[in-house]
Design a protein around this motif. Structure first.
Motif, PDB file in Angstrom:
ATOM      1  N   SER A  40      43.590  47.275  38.351  1.00 32.61           N
ATOM      2  CA  SER A  40      42.692  46.141  38.507  1.00 32.61           C
ATOM      3  C   SER A  40      43.317  45.147  39.482  1.00 32.61           C
ATOM      4  O   SER A  40      44.527  45.143  39.693  1.00 32.61           O
ATOM      5  N   ILE A  57      33.866  48.029  40.243  1.00 38.90           N
ATOM      6  CA  ILE A  57      34.855  48.409  41.258  1.00 38.90           C
ATOM      7  C   ILE A  57      35.262  47.237  42.132  1.00 38.90           C
ATOM      8  O   ILE A  57      36.266  47.318  42.854  1.00 38.90           O
ATOM      9  N   LEU A  92      38.694  46.513  41.229  1.00 35.25           N
ATOM     10  CA  LEU A  92      39.737  47.526  41.394  1.00 35.25           C
ATOM     11  C   LEU A  92      40.463  47.339  42.725  1.00 35.25           C
ATOM     12  O   LEU A  92      39.846  47.035  43.737  1.00 35.25           O
ATOM     13  N   GLY A 110      43.058  48.106  34.733  1.00 39.87           N
ATOM     14  CA  GLY A 110      42.471  49.127  35.599  1.00 39.87           C
ATOM     15  C   GLY A 110      42.007  50.335  34.812  1.00 39.87           C
ATOM     16  O   GLY A 110      40.944  50.905  35.092  1.00 39.87           O
ATOM     17  N   CYS A 133      38.251  51.822  34.776  1.00 37.98           N
ATOM     18  CA  CYS A 133      37.986  53.202  35.166  1.00 37.98           C
ATOM     19  C   CYS A 133      37.241  53.958  34.067  1.00 37.98           C
ATOM     20  O   CYS A 133      36.335  54.755  34.350  1.00 37.98           O
TER      21      CYS A 133
END
Length: 292
Positions: free
Chosen positions: A4, A288, A291, A152, A156
């Motif tokens: 992240s 995203i 990310l 993260g 995901c």
């Protein structure tokens, strides 16, 4: 998995001469942007800290706060400016005698004149301080990256869940699309019979019309490409490297395929499913953005 861009890390060390604390905060940002805040007199640290972080962080809006406390001798030396103080006190005495004033001058009142003192700063050992600060930064970065990793993984997992949902929608469209052709043929033949009655139907003409319709609404190419994009996203999410920009591009392509599928559709169920797909793609796009 990908990290992240949101994270926080803090570290502190205390040596013989310094107590140093470093805090690192970050939020999502398209590029790498950093702000380093240091105590007065320690601005020489900014470039070194920025260079160190660039080696370990590729994207995000980074804010770094550094505190340096000197535990040894003070780096500020305050002395009486004797020449000025002598002249100042002489002038005060002359003023008192001239106007018959009390010569009781409290030291704190005299000290209010800042020119009575000479203030000098001792030279900082920049190399020693830099080495210690970079050591603290390294520890804070470890914690910062660990937090990014945990966040993260959560992002995901959410994206993968939505990818699986989209796959289910795509499967429905692929199964439903041939049925719409059969439904169209049945409606066409029924309409022709209403018009011509008991006359024989020109099967070849019907087949031609159905073929034209089938070609017009065919979405096999779009669904194949959409499945390919979904697989690409999954593969990127498994990589331990910055993937945010690549994902941005792929999600744009996914949205394009969904739009094309929707524009071809003449079936309400497929149209509604495309709307659901686009809603999931938008949620993936939002995720995203965080990310690295």
């Amino acid at each position: 998995m990908a990290n992240s861009m949101t994270g926080y890390g803090r570290a502190q060390i205390q040596s013989e001469f310094y107590d140093i604390t470093a805090e690192i905060k970050a939020v999502n940002h398209r590029y790498f942007e950093i702000s380093v805040k240091t105590p007065r007199g320690y601005s020489f640290l900014e470039d070194k800290v920025t260079a160190a972080l660039k080696k370990r962080i590729s994207r995000g809006k980074i804010e770094v706060y550094i505190s340096v406390i000197n535990l040894g001798e003070s780096d500020t030396l305050i002395e009486v400016n004797k020449e000025y103080a002598d002249a100042y006190m002489s002038a005060l005495n002359s003023l008192a005698e001239l106007y018959g004033l009390d010569k009781d001058f409290p030291v704190m009142r005299v000290a209010q004149n800042s020119d009575v003192f000479k203030i000098t700063r001792k030279e900082i050992d920049e190399e020693a301080v830099t080495n210690e600060v970079l050591s603290v930064i390294d520890k804070a970065t470890d914690k910062f990256i660990e937090m990014r990793k945990v966040e993260g993984e959560r992002l995901c997992e959410d994206v993968i869940s939505r990818i699986n949902t989209i796959r289910d929608y795509v499967k429905f469209i692929e199964e439903r699309s041939p049925e719409t052709v059969n439904t169209y043929r049945e409606r066409l033949e029924s309409r022709i019979r209403e018009i011509i009655g008991d006359m024989q139907i020109d099967e070849q003409r019907v087949l031609t019309e159905v073929a034209i319709f089938a070609d017009k609404i065919a979405v096999a190419e779009e669904t194949v490409r959409l499945r390919s994009h979904l697989k690409q996203v999954e593969e990127l999410l498994k990589k331990d490297e910055p993937i945010g920009r690549k994902l941005d591009f792929i999600v744009q392509e996914m949205n394009r395929e969904a739009n094309t599928t929707g524009s071809k559709s003449q079936d309400i169920d497929i149209t509604n499913t495309v709307v659901d797909i686009k809603a999931e793609i938008e949620k993936i796009r939002e995720q995203i953005q965080n990310l690295e």
